[in-house]
Scaffold this active site. Sequence first.
Site, PDB file in Angstrom:
ATOM      1  N   ALA A 140      -7.120  10.773   8.801  1.00  0.00           N
ATOM      2  CA  ALA A 140      -6.205   9.462   9.037  1.00  0.00           C
ATOM      3  C   ALA A 140      -7.552   8.245   9.358  1.00  0.00           C
ATOM      4  CB  ALA A 140      -5.110   9.393  10.018  1.00  0.00           C
TER       5      ALA A 140
ATOM      6  N   ARG B 224       0.758  -1.211  -0.099  1.00  0.00           N
ATOM      7  CA  ARG B 224      -0.020  -0.040   0.032  1.00  0.00           C
ATOM      8  C   ARG B 224       0.818   1.409   0.064  1.00  0.00           C
ATOM      9  NH1 ARG B 224      -5.028   1.172   1.262  1.00  0.00           N
ATOM     10  NH2 ARG B 224      -5.551  -1.183   1.653  1.00  0.00           N
TER      11      ARG B 224
ATOM     12  N   ASN C 113     -13.903  14.240   0.634  1.00  0.00           N
ATOM     13  CA  ASN C 113     -14.514  13.046   0.260  1.00  0.00           C
ATOM     14  C   ASN C 113     -16.301  13.177   0.424  1.00  0.00           C
ATOM     15  OD1 ASN C 113     -15.127  10.450  -0.623  1.00  0.00           O
ATOM     16  ND2 ASN C 113     -14.531   9.628   1.491  1.00  0.00           N
TER      17      ASN C 113
ATOM     18  N   ARG D 272     -10.770   3.127  -2.141  1.00  0.00           N
ATOM     19  CA  ARG D 272      -9.658   2.455  -1.723  1.00  0.00           C
ATOM     20  C   ARG D 272      -9.128   3.284  -0.666  1.00  0.00           C
ATOM     21  NH1 ARG D 272      -6.987  -2.069  -2.613  1.00  0.00           N
ATOM     22  NH2 ARG D 272      -8.044  -2.013  -4.647  1.00  0.00           N
TER      23      ARG D 272
ATOM     24  N   SER E 244     -23.149  13.359   3.022  1.00  0.00           N
ATOM     25  CA  SER E 244     -22.023  14.230   3.655  1.00  0.00           C
ATOM     26  C   SER E 244     -20.997  14.481   2.908  1.00  0.00           C
ATOM     27  CB  SER E 244     -21.504  13.784   5.168  1.00  0.00           C
ATOM     28  OG  SER E 244     -22.712  13.272   5.831  1.00  0.00           O
TER      29      SER E 244
ATOM     30  N   ASP F 189     -14.020   8.142   7.916  1.00  0.00           N
ATOM     31  CA  ASP F 189     -15.155   8.919   7.545  1.00  0.00           C
ATOM     32  C   ASP F 189     -15.242   9.433   8.759  1.00  0.00           C
ATOM     33  OD1 ASP F 189     -15.661   7.885   4.852  1.00  0.00           O
ATOM     34  OD2 ASP F 189     -16.704   6.275   5.773  1.00  0.00           O
TER      35      ASP F 189
ATOM     36  N   HIS G  16     -19.781  10.987   1.356  1.00  0.00           N
ATOM     37  CA  HIS G  16     -20.110   9.909   1.960  1.00  0.00           C
ATOM     38  C   HIS G  16     -21.694   9.635   1.928  1.00  0.00           C
ATOM     39  CE1 HIS G  16     -19.671   6.341   4.402  1.00  0.00           C
ATOM     40  NE2 HIS G  16     -20.770   6.774   4.994  1.00  0.00           N
TER      41      HIS G  16
END
Length: 197
Positions: A141, A64, A106, A90, A135, A144, A108
């Site tokens: 880190a 990763r 992001n 991801r 949202s 969500d 959601h």
Amino acid sequence: MLKLVVLISGGGSNLRALLEAAHHDSYPARVVAVGADREADGLEHAEHFGVPTFTVPFSSFDDRASWGDELLAQIRQWQPDLVVLSGFMRLLPVGVVDALSPHLINTHPAYLPEFPGAHGVRDAIAAGVDQTGASVIVVDAGVDSGPILAQRRIPVLPGDDESSLHDRIKIVERELLVQTVREIADGTTDLEETRPA
């Protein structure tokens, strides 16, 4: 003019909404590149609007961290003011989040902090709630768990299944995303204020 890099994994309906908004001169942001972690159908939206694309397949890397390093290198080539995760499925390595946040947002499909994680719509249906939401958050880190920039309630209707509810949530997600990016671009929302003290 706010420069955006958008990351996708699938069909890119939120991306399409941003590209359509940015096509208007009055919108204060432009998508300068679209990236994906696989061969995603949504890249066609970028090509339709003449926006460059890049793909960093997770499967091409040993771990990763090395995948994240290459993804970050690709993003930085475009010198974006804001990176938008738009159906990007991801989890980003912590090093990538640290490098980009709080200029990393992001969407959601739930009214956070309710139903975080990859199955927010399914979880809302399973819980039997009569409302959920959508949202837009700053990515941190956690899962969500970042600062909430915008959200709206959406009713769960009798007979809703995961697909029908998700379709209605996506409409609101697109509206919230386009509006939030506008507010970041025009200074109404200051992402620096979301940094932990």
